[in-house]
Design a protein around this motif. Sequence first.
Motif, PDB file in Angstrom:
ATOM      1  N   ILE A   1       1.297  -1.283   0.007  1.00 13.57           N
ATOM      2  CA  ILE A   1       0.159   0.031  -0.230  1.00 13.57           C
ATOM      3  C   ILE A   1       1.172   1.064   0.108  1.00 13.57           C
ATOM      4  CG2 ILE A   1      -1.488   1.052   1.705  1.00 13.57           C
ATOM      5  CD1 ILE A   1      -2.459  -1.793   2.240  1.00 13.57           C
ATOM      6  N   VAL A   2       0.263   2.177  -1.278  1.00 13.81           N
ATOM      7  CA  VAL A   2       1.606   3.417  -1.364  1.00 13.81           C
ATOM      8  C   VAL A   2       0.470   4.893  -0.603  1.00 13.81           C
ATOM      9  CG1 VAL A   2       3.172   2.957  -2.897  1.00 13.81           C
ATOM     10  CG2 VAL A   2       0.930   3.393  -3.139  1.00 13.81           C
ATOM     11  N   LYS A   3      -0.782   5.112  -0.306  1.00 15.35           N
ATOM     12  CA  LYS A   3      -1.409   5.888   0.009  1.00 15.35           C
ATOM     13  C   LYS A   3      -3.136   5.435   0.205  1.00 15.35           C
ATOM     14  CE  LYS A   3      -3.224   9.874  -2.004  1.00 15.35           C
ATOM     15  NZ  LYS A   3      -3.311  10.762  -3.478  1.00 15.35           N
ATOM     16  N   TYR A   4      -3.563   5.833   1.195  1.00 18.36           N
ATOM     17  CA  TYR A   4      -5.104   5.801   1.225  1.00 18.36           C
ATOM     18  C   TYR A   4      -5.873   6.776   0.505  1.00 18.36           C
ATOM     19  CZ  TYR A   4      -4.194   2.063   5.016  1.00 18.36           C
ATOM     20  OH  TYR A   4      -3.657   0.729   5.751  1.00 18.36           O
ATOM     21  N   SER A   5      -6.540   7.022   1.172  1.00 11.95           N
ATOM     22  CA  SER A   5      -7.600   7.212  -0.206  1.00 11.95           C
ATOM     23  C   SER A   5      -9.333   7.419   0.964  1.00 11.95           C
ATOM     24  CB  SER A   5      -7.741   7.430  -1.356  1.00 11.95           C
ATOM     25  OG  SER A   5      -8.605   8.985  -2.317  1.00 11.95           O
TER      26      SER A   5
ATOM     27  N   LEU B   1     -15.138  10.605  12.745  1.00 16.91           N
ATOM     28  CA  LEU B   1     -13.430  10.378  12.930  1.00 16.91           C
ATOM     29  C   LEU B   1     -13.057   9.235  13.463  1.00 16.91           C
ATOM     30  CD1 LEU B   1     -10.300  12.541  13.397  1.00 16.91           C
ATOM     31  CD2 LEU B   1     -11.501  12.645  15.450  1.00 16.91           C
ATOM     32  N   ALA B   2     -13.202   9.053  14.213  1.00 10.76           N
ATOM     33  CA  ALA B   2     -13.567   7.393  15.242  1.00 10.76           C
ATOM     34  C   ALA B   2     -13.185   6.076  14.175  1.00 10.76           C
ATOM     35  CB  ALA B   2     -14.458   6.740  16.106  1.00 10.76           C
ATOM     36  N   TRP B   3     -13.846   6.138  12.719  1.00 10.98           N
ATOM     37  CA  TRP B   3     -14.160   5.447  12.075  1.00 10.98           C
ATOM     38  C   TRP B   3     -12.872   5.032  11.821  1.00 10.98           C
ATOM     39  CZ3 TRP B   3     -14.422   6.033   6.742  1.00 10.98           C
ATOM     40  CH2 TRP B   3     -14.368   5.270   5.626  1.00 10.98           C
ATOM     41  N   ILE B   4     -12.607   7.122  10.833  1.00 11.46           N
ATOM     42  CA  ILE B   4     -10.963   6.770  10.082  1.00 11.46           C
ATOM     43  C   ILE B   4      -9.741   6.636  10.973  1.00 11.46           C
ATOM     44  CG2 ILE B   4      -9.683   8.422   9.096  1.00 11.46           C
ATOM     45  CD1 ILE B   4     -11.585  10.308   8.827  1.00 11.46           C
ATOM     46  N   GLU B   5      -9.960   6.414  12.507  1.00 10.86           N
ATOM     47  CA  GLU B   5      -8.656   5.753  12.843  1.00 10.86           C
ATOM     48  C   GLU B   5      -8.963   4.384  13.374  1.00 10.86           C
ATOM     49  OE1 GLU B   5      -9.566   8.233  16.727  1.00 10.86           O
ATOM     50  OE2 GLU B   5      -8.189   9.979  16.252  1.00 10.86           O
ATOM     51  N   LYS B   6      -9.874   3.872  12.909  1.00 14.01           N
ATOM     52  CA  LYS B   6     -10.357   2.578  13.280  1.00 14.01           C
ATOM     53  C   LYS B   6      -8.908   2.090  12.424  1.00 14.01           C
ATOM     54  CE  LYS B   6     -13.756  -1.361  13.330  1.00 14.01           C
ATOM     55  NZ  LYS B   6     -14.953  -1.681  13.558  1.00 14.01           N
ATOM     56  N   TRP B   7     -10.237   2.643  10.749  1.00 13.15           N
ATOM     57  CA  TRP B   7      -9.734   1.687   9.464  1.00 13.15           C
ATOM     58  C   TRP B   7      -7.822   2.821   9.142  1.00 13.15           C
ATOM     59  CZ3 TRP B   7     -11.631  -2.509   7.798  1.00 13.15           C
ATOM     60  CH2 TRP B   7     -12.835  -3.104   8.046  1.00 13.15           C
ATOM     61  N   TYR B   8      -7.824   4.049   9.213  1.00 10.12           N
ATOM     62  CA  TYR B   8      -6.386   3.735   8.711  1.00 10.12           C
ATOM     63  C   TYR B   8      -5.758   3.632  10.438  1.00 10.12           C
ATOM     64  CZ  TYR B   8      -3.186   7.695   7.875  1.00 10.12           C
ATOM     65  OH  TYR B   8      -2.038   8.350   7.046  1.00 10.12           O
ATOM     66  N   SER B   9      -4.798   2.290  10.009  1.00  6.02           N
ATOM     67  CA  SER B   9      -3.671   2.759  11.093  1.00  6.02           C
ATOM     68  C   SER B   9      -1.831   2.567  11.054  1.00  6.02           C
ATOM     69  CB  SER B   9      -3.462   0.921  12.514  1.00  6.02           C
ATOM     70  OG  SER B   9      -3.811   0.262  10.760  1.00  6.02           O
ATOM     71  N   ASP B  10      -1.584   2.057  10.220  1.00  8.81           N
ATOM     72  CA  ASP B  10      -0.625   2.741  10.017  1.00  8.81           C
ATOM     73  C   ASP B  10       0.130   3.916   8.587  1.00  8.81           C
ATOM     74  OD1 ASP B  10       2.370   2.481   8.502  1.00  8.81           O
ATOM     75  OD2 ASP B  10       2.210   0.975   7.404  1.00  8.81           O
ATOM     76  N   LEU B  11       0.135   4.935  10.207  1.00  8.42           N
ATOM     77  CA  LEU B  11       0.430   6.782   9.512  1.00  8.42           C
ATOM     78  C   LEU B  11       1.496   6.835   8.801  1.00  8.42           C
ATOM     79  CD1 LEU B  11      -0.926   7.973  13.270  1.00  8.42           C
ATOM     80  CD2 LEU B  11      -2.157   7.564  11.457  1.00  8.42           C
ATOM     81  N   GLU B  12       2.225   6.057   8.762  1.00  8.08           N
ATOM     82  CA  GLU B  12       3.339   6.764   7.830  1.00  8.08           C
ATOM     83  C   GLU B  12       3.046   6.915   6.474  1.00  8.08           C
ATOM     84  OE1 GLU B  12       6.915   3.989   8.278  1.00  8.08           O
ATOM     85  OE2 GLU B  12       6.742   4.334  10.582  1.00  8.08           O
TER      86      GLU B  12
END
Length: 210
Positions: free
Chosen positions: A2-6, A48-59
């Motif tokens: 994975i190179v990007k989340y959108s 925001l809570a939903w994003i934080e749940k699914w977007y865990s790799d902050l790098e």
Amino acid sequence: MIVKYSLGLDVSSKDIKACLATIDNEQRVKVKSSKTITNTQKGMHELLAWIEKWYSDLEIPLSVCMEATGVYHENCAYFLYDKGFNVSIVLPNKAKKYLQAIGIKSKNDSIDAKGLAQMGAEQKLEVWEPMGMFYYELRVLTRQHQSLKESLTAEQSRLHAANAASRQINFEIKQIKSHINFLEKQVEKLEAEIKRLIHSDETLKKNLRR
């Protein structure tokens, strides 16, 4: 890899449909999760809570893509911007052209959350920067001024037609004249407020003097 989340957001007056997708180094887009929340402050905290749940790799970078929908998208855009997200707001015609280019068909020609997520994943969109309060207020007031002037023109046309009618209704003419008088006063007050606002900004004030 994975190179990007959108994150694609389809915003209406009542709710926000969200779709979180990823794109890998082979340009394959995959939907991770979807959710619908209300277009309220409570709903945005749920988002925001939903994003934080699914977007865990902050790098890995995350971009947010939403379509400009009058004023309905603004609260969400400001909320996510204040939380540190890179937000892109695309014009409806640009979103529509993209939708057509990738072969996605829609009944109403609008791009949905999934399409916006794919658009944000595949394209490098310009990051939105919110305007300052001064210019935001000036934009609101000038739009209101335009709306009032259009209403005034419409009422003046109605008055002309009422006076030219073979059978004139005095009560109708009186009502139209009263409304015209009201609109003229509203326009006058609004123009005074716009002038005051412009003169409160030294840069604009100097430009007007040139």
